[in-house]
Design a protein around this motif. Sequence first.
Motif, PDB file in Angstrom:
ATOM      1  N   VAL A   2       3.506  -1.465   3.931  1.00  0.00           N
ATOM      2  CA  VAL A   2       2.956  -0.114   3.909  1.00  0.00           C
ATOM      3  C   VAL A   2       4.117   0.863   4.032  1.00  0.00           C
ATOM      4  O   VAL A   2       4.900   0.772   4.993  1.00  0.00           O
ATOM      5  CB  VAL A   2       1.955   0.108   5.059  1.00  0.00           C
ATOM      6  CG1 VAL A   2       1.388   1.530   5.006  1.00  0.00           C
ATOM      7  CG2 VAL A   2       0.828  -0.921   5.012  1.00  0.00           C
ATOM      8  N   ASN A   3       4.254   1.791   3.072  1.00  0.00           N
ATOM      9  CA  ASN A   3       5.304   2.798   3.230  1.00  0.00           C
ATOM     10  C   ASN A   3       4.742   4.031   3.930  1.00  0.00           C
ATOM     11  O   ASN A   3       3.550   4.348   3.810  1.00  0.00           O
ATOM     12  CB  ASN A   3       5.983   3.141   1.895  1.00  0.00           C
ATOM     13  CG  ASN A   3       5.073   3.824   0.900  1.00  0.00           C
ATOM     14  OD1 ASN A   3       3.844   3.856   1.045  1.00  0.00           O
ATOM     15  ND2 ASN A   3       5.660   4.380  -0.151  1.00  0.00           N
ATOM     16  N   VAL A   4       5.581   4.704   4.704  1.00  0.00           N
ATOM     17  CA  VAL A   4       5.128   5.803   5.553  1.00  0.00           C
ATOM     18  C   VAL A   4       6.093   6.981   5.431  1.00  0.00           C
ATOM     19  O   VAL A   4       7.297   6.808   5.259  1.00  0.00           O
ATOM     20  CB  VAL A   4       5.006   5.366   7.033  1.00  0.00           C
ATOM     21  CG1 VAL A   4       3.963   4.267   7.195  1.00  0.00           C
ATOM     22  CG2 VAL A   4       6.351   4.895   7.595  1.00  0.00           C
TER      23      VAL A   4
ATOM     24  N   VAL B 225       0.861  -1.182   0.000  1.00  0.00           N
ATOM     25  CA  VAL B 225       0.000   0.000   0.000  1.00  0.00           C
ATOM     26  C   VAL B 225       0.897   1.231   0.000  1.00  0.00           C
ATOM     27  O   VAL B 225       1.741   1.398   0.884  1.00  0.00           O
ATOM     28  CB  VAL B 225      -0.928   0.041   1.226  1.00  0.00           C
ATOM     29  CG1 VAL B 225      -1.783   1.308   1.197  1.00  0.00           C
ATOM     30  CG2 VAL B 225      -1.816  -1.194   1.280  1.00  0.00           C
ATOM     31  N   LEU B 226       0.713   2.084  -1.012  1.00  0.00           N
ATOM     32  CA  LEU B 226       1.468   3.334  -1.098  1.00  0.00           C
ATOM     33  C   LEU B 226       0.772   4.374  -0.231  1.00  0.00           C
ATOM     34  O   LEU B 226      -0.285   4.892  -0.572  1.00  0.00           O
ATOM     35  CB  LEU B 226       1.549   3.796  -2.549  1.00  0.00           C
ATOM     36  CG  LEU B 226       2.312   2.861  -3.496  1.00  0.00           C
ATOM     37  CD1 LEU B 226       2.196   3.348  -4.943  1.00  0.00           C
ATOM     38  CD2 LEU B 226       3.778   2.750  -3.098  1.00  0.00           C
ATOM     39  N   ALA B 227       1.379   4.669   0.920  1.00  0.00           N
ATOM     40  CA  ALA B 227       0.733   5.530   1.916  1.00  0.00           C
ATOM     41  C   ALA B 227       1.655   6.645   2.391  1.00  0.00           C
ATOM     42  O   ALA B 227       1.446   7.210   3.465  1.00  0.00           O
ATOM     43  CB  ALA B 227       0.292   4.680   3.107  1.00  0.00           C
ATOM     44  N   ALA B 228       2.677   6.989   1.596  1.00  0.00           N
ATOM     45  CA  ALA B 228       3.679   7.950   2.052  1.00  0.00           C
ATOM     46  C   ALA B 228       3.459   9.367   1.530  1.00  0.00           C
ATOM     47  O   ALA B 228       4.245  10.259   1.845  1.00  0.00           O
ATOM     48  CB  ALA B 228       5.079   7.474   1.644  1.00  0.00           C
ATOM     49  N   GLY B 229       2.408   9.590   0.733  1.00  0.00           N
ATOM     50  CA  GLY B 229       2.215  10.901   0.135  1.00  0.00           C
ATOM     51  C   GLY B 229       1.836  11.973   1.148  1.00  0.00           C
ATOM     52  O   GLY B 229       1.360  11.689   2.248  1.00  0.00           O
ATOM     53  N   LEU B 230       2.024  13.225   0.744  1.00  0.00           N
ATOM     54  CA  LEU B 230       1.718  14.367   1.620  1.00  0.00           C
ATOM     55  C   LEU B 230       0.228  14.682   1.681  1.00  0.00           C
ATOM     56  O   LEU B 230      -0.233  15.330   2.617  1.00  0.00           O
ATOM     57  CB  LEU B 230       2.478  15.614   1.148  1.00  0.00           C
ATOM     58  CG  LEU B 230       3.999  15.532   1.204  1.00  0.00           C
ATOM     59  CD1 LEU B 230       4.617  16.790   0.597  1.00  0.00           C
ATOM     60  CD2 LEU B 230       4.472  15.344   2.641  1.00  0.00           C
ATOM     61  N   GLY B 231      -0.520  14.265   0.671  1.00  0.00           N
ATOM     62  CA  GLY B 231      -1.960  14.515   0.677  1.00  0.00           C
ATOM     63  C   GLY B 231      -2.316  15.980   0.607  1.00  0.00           C
ATOM     64  O   GLY B 231      -3.271  16.423   1.258  1.00  0.00           O
ATOM     65  N   THR B 232      -1.600  16.753  -0.191  1.00  0.00           N
ATOM     66  CA  THR B 232      -1.825  18.199  -0.231  1.00  0.00           C
ATOM     67  C   THR B 232      -3.231  18.550  -0.727  1.00  0.00           C
ATOM     68  O   THR B 232      -3.823  19.525  -0.259  1.00  0.00           O
ATOM     69  CB  THR B 232      -0.779  18.877  -1.121  1.00  0.00           C
ATOM     70  OG1 THR B 232      -0.762  18.255  -2.414  1.00  0.00           O
ATOM     71  CG2 THR B 232       0.609  18.750  -0.501  1.00  0.00           C
TER      72      THR B 232
ATOM     73  N   PHE C  36       4.162  -8.960  -7.366  1.00  0.00           N
ATOM     74  CA  PHE C  36       3.513  -8.485  -6.146  1.00  0.00           C
ATOM     75  C   PHE C  36       2.437  -7.467  -6.487  1.00  0.00           C
ATOM     76  O   PHE C  36       2.442  -6.850  -7.546  1.00  0.00           O
ATOM     77  CB  PHE C  36       4.550  -7.859  -5.200  1.00  0.00           C
ATOM     78  CG  PHE C  36       5.364  -6.754  -5.832  1.00  0.00           C
ATOM     79  CD1 PHE C  36       4.992  -5.423  -5.700  1.00  0.00           C
ATOM     80  CD2 PHE C  36       6.502  -7.052  -6.577  1.00  0.00           C
ATOM     81  CE1 PHE C  36       5.733  -4.407  -6.291  1.00  0.00           C
ATOM     82  CE2 PHE C  36       7.256  -6.043  -7.169  1.00  0.00           C
ATOM     83  CZ  PHE C  36       6.875  -4.726  -7.030  1.00  0.00           C
ATOM     84  N   TYR C  37       1.511  -7.300  -5.561  1.00  0.00           N
ATOM     85  CA  TYR C  37       0.452  -6.296  -5.693  1.00  0.00           C
ATOM     86  C   TYR C  37       0.935  -4.938  -5.206  1.00  0.00           C
ATOM     87  O   TYR C  37       1.744  -4.840  -4.280  1.00  0.00           O
ATOM     88  CB  TYR C  37      -0.758  -6.645  -4.825  1.00  0.00           C
ATOM     89  CG  TYR C  37      -1.555  -7.852  -5.210  1.00  0.00           C
ATOM     90  CD1 TYR C  37      -2.386  -7.834  -6.315  1.00  0.00           C
ATOM     91  CD2 TYR C  37      -1.514  -9.001  -4.431  1.00  0.00           C
ATOM     92  CE1 TYR C  37      -3.160  -8.935  -6.637  1.00  0.00           C
ATOM     93  CE2 TYR C  37      -2.283 -10.110  -4.745  1.00  0.00           C
ATOM     94  CZ  TYR C  37      -3.105 -10.064  -5.851  1.00  0.00           C
ATOM     95  OH  TYR C  37      -3.863 -11.163  -6.168  1.00  0.00           O
ATOM     96  N   VAL C  38       0.359  -3.875  -5.776  1.00  0.00           N
ATOM     97  CA  VAL C  38       0.503  -2.521  -5.254  1.00  0.00           C
ATOM     98  C   VAL C  38      -0.866  -1.849  -5.335  1.00  0.00           C
ATOM     99  O   VAL C  38      -1.587  -2.017  -6.330  1.00  0.00           O
ATOM    100  CB  VAL C  38       1.533  -1.689  -6.046  1.00  0.00           C
ATOM    101  CG1 VAL C  38       1.664  -0.292  -5.437  1.00  0.00           C
ATOM    102  CG2 VAL C  38       2.899  -2.367  -6.073  1.00  0.00           C
TER     103      VAL C  38
END
Length: 238
Positions: free
Chosen positions: A56-58, A10-17, A105-107
């Motif tokens: 999960v990346n953070v 799960v790509l979860a490291a974004g800033l979410g601006t 692998f899944y992403v």
Amino acid sequence: MTPSSFKGMVLAAGLGTRMRPLTNDRSKAMVEVAGRPLVDWAIDRYAQAGVEEVIVNVHHFADPLEAHVRRRSDVKITLSDERDTLLETGGGISRVLPLMEGQPFYVQNCDTMWVDGVVDAITRLADAWDGDLMDGLLLLAPTVLTTGYDGSGDFDMDRQGRLSRRPDRGVAPFVFTGAQILHPRLFDAAPKPPFSTNVLFDRAIQAGRLFGLRHDSYWMHVGTPEAINEAERALQEF
């Protein structure tokens, strides 16, 4: 292959601006839809399909996110720590490749959600995967069956499932959902991080090794506060 044959990320490291002000005090992955954080929606998809390990990346507000996902007991959670620097999608995946042990692998992007059809999308991806033909298999949604997306589409797909990019100033019938299966060889000779997976997708398109799978129900991009209400309505309707 079965979903349990693959690890998931799960790509979860974004800033979410674009999700501000909700991300002024939390990561985008911890923003809730229908009372549940986005990161849990993503992990739930894996767990329900039988995936046993999820990475999960953070980065942004990493400590609360890490504490939250470590409470999961239904899957093994591994953290990829990007507190030091943002690596973008391609760089973030590159960092965890040693964990994949040379296997596909899944992403998933943390801000992507969908309604499953008769067979869940994670299982459908596994069923459609052909490692002899593919370096990547992307789950694609028809643009007419989406919320939270206002673009002109991302890809065209031929009868064999091979992908090509939307023409400049043109439109395409499919949008990339953020869910995919990738093979580590896609990252051979990849740029130095940070970089986007789009660089690698374009290279795979040229080689005829990037494929798509049409999603058979509704897809939601939850990238802004307004998109949360749209996604919640879609979940009720579908």
